[in-house]
Scaffold this motif. Sequence first.
Motif, short mmCIF file in Angstrom:
data_model
loop_
_atom_site.label_atom_id
_atom_site.label_comp_id
_atom_site.label_asym_id
_atom_site.label_seq_id
_atom_site.Cartn_x
_atom_site.Cartn_y
_atom_site.Cartn_z
N SER A 35 33.61 71.05 5.07
CA SER A 35 33.42 69.66 5.45
C SER A 35 34.62 68.87 4.92
N PRO A 36 35.11 67.87 5.67
CA PRO A 36 36.24 67.08 5.16
C PRO A 36 35.88 66.28 3.92
N TYR A 37 34.60 66.08 3.68
CA TYR A 37 34.19 65.33 2.49
C TYR A 37 34.41 66.13 1.22
N VAL A 38 34.56 67.44 1.36
CA VAL A 38 34.85 68.29 0.20
C VAL A 38 36.14 69.06 0.47
N TRP A 39 37.14 68.37 0.99
CA TRP A 39 38.41 69.02 1.33
C TRP A 39 39.03 69.71 0.12
N ASP A 40 38.76 69.18 -1.06
CA ASP A 40 39.31 69.82 -2.25
C ASP A 40 38.70 71.20 -2.47
N SER A 41 37.49 71.44 -1.96
CA SER A 41 36.92 72.79 -2.01
C SER A 41 37.73 73.73 -1.12
N GLY A 42 38.17 73.21 0.02
CA GLY A 42 39.05 74.00 0.89
C GLY A 42 40.37 74.31 0.21
N LEU A 43 40.91 73.31 -0.47
CA LEU A 43 42.16 73.52 -1.21
C LEU A 43 41.97 74.59 -2.28
N GLN A 44 40.89 74.51 -3.03
CA GLN A 44 40.64 75.50 -4.08
C GLN A 44 40.43 76.89 -3.49
N TRP A 45 39.80 76.97 -2.32
CA TRP A 45 39.60 78.25 -1.66
C TRP A 45 40.96 78.88 -1.30
N VAL A 46 41.87 78.06 -0.77
CA VAL A 46 43.21 78.56 -0.45
C VAL A 46 43.91 79.00 -1.73
N LEU A 47 43.85 78.18 -2.76
CA LEU A 47 44.57 78.48 -4.01
C LEU A 47 44.09 79.76 -4.68
N LEU A 75 37.72 63.88 11.02
CA LEU A 75 38.12 63.64 9.63
C LEU A 75 38.73 64.90 9.01
N GLY A 76 38.43 66.04 9.60
CA GLY A 76 39.04 67.29 9.16
C GLY A 76 40.54 67.33 9.40
N GLY A 77 41.03 66.57 10.39
CA GLY A 77 42.48 66.46 10.61
C GLY A 77 43.15 65.77 9.44
N TRP A 78 42.51 64.72 8.97
CA TRP A 78 43.00 64.04 7.76
C TRP A 78 42.96 65.00 6.58
N ALA A 79 41.83 65.72 6.44
CA ALA A 79 41.66 66.66 5.32
C ALA A 79 42.71 67.77 5.39
N ALA A 80 43.03 68.24 6.60
CA ALA A 80 44.02 69.32 6.76
C ALA A 80 45.37 68.90 6.18
N LEU A 81 45.79 67.68 6.49
CA LEU A 81 47.08 67.22 5.95
C LEU A 81 46.99 66.92 4.46
N VAL A 83 45.21 68.73 2.35
CA VAL A 83 45.37 70.06 1.74
C VAL A 83 46.84 70.47 1.79
N ALA A 84 47.49 70.28 2.95
CA ALA A 84 48.91 70.65 3.08
C ALA A 84 49.78 69.91 2.08
N ARG A 85 49.53 68.61 1.88
CA ARG A 85 50.31 67.83 0.90
C ARG A 85 50.11 68.37 -0.51
N ASN A 86 48.89 68.74 -0.85
CA ASN A 86 48.63 69.30 -2.18
C ASN A 86 49.28 70.66 -2.35
N LEU A 87 49.33 71.46 -1.31
CA LEU A 87 50.02 72.75 -1.38
C LEU A 87 51.52 72.54 -1.55
N LYS A 88 52.05 71.49 -0.95
CA LYS A 88 53.49 71.20 -1.08
C LYS A 88 53.86 70.96 -2.55
#
Length: 191
Positions: A35-47, A75-81, A83-88
Amino acid sequence: MGGLETPNNPRSGVVQIRDILHGQDYPDVCAQSFSPYVWDSGLQWVLQHFPQHVGAVTKEELEDAPKVIIVGHSLGGWAALSVARNLKRINIPVELTIQIDSVGVTDHTVPRNVKAAAIFHARDVLMFLTTKRVLLEDSSQTRLVENILVRGAGHESVTRDLRIRELVLSTVESLRGSTVRQNHDAIQSVL
């Protein structure tokens, strides 16, 4: 995923792509939806798939690291970017971002660690809220591969446009091919 749907909505094209990547044809691919509301969970999953230490991932560590593709709807489009910014910030490249009828304030500029970006959008009641064009933070690092108005699609149905699925799957196949070539070249250099 979009802000109004669950991460397992079977009608979502994003979930359908995830499920294809979970199939037997892709045993070397990890895919997950959030969910985009927990985009940081997606970031942590990638990391969790990268070396764990303080600071940026090194060039040597990236050679054996997984390749990242991020797809976000609404809202997932916003979340996608996001996550990408945090990976950068820690030097992790993103092979491809796809924004699908993206809604958000900070979803207009694709960060320079993204190698290729695409945006798909519908013309419906939300058309005044969704992103139609993206800016590239650094056009020498990022290529805009698609900017497509999906005719006849609504905000929910746009995710099922077959061009999105094809772009993800062809990118995965291309990345798999480059990994095979790299492994072959490494073997040849040892021999």
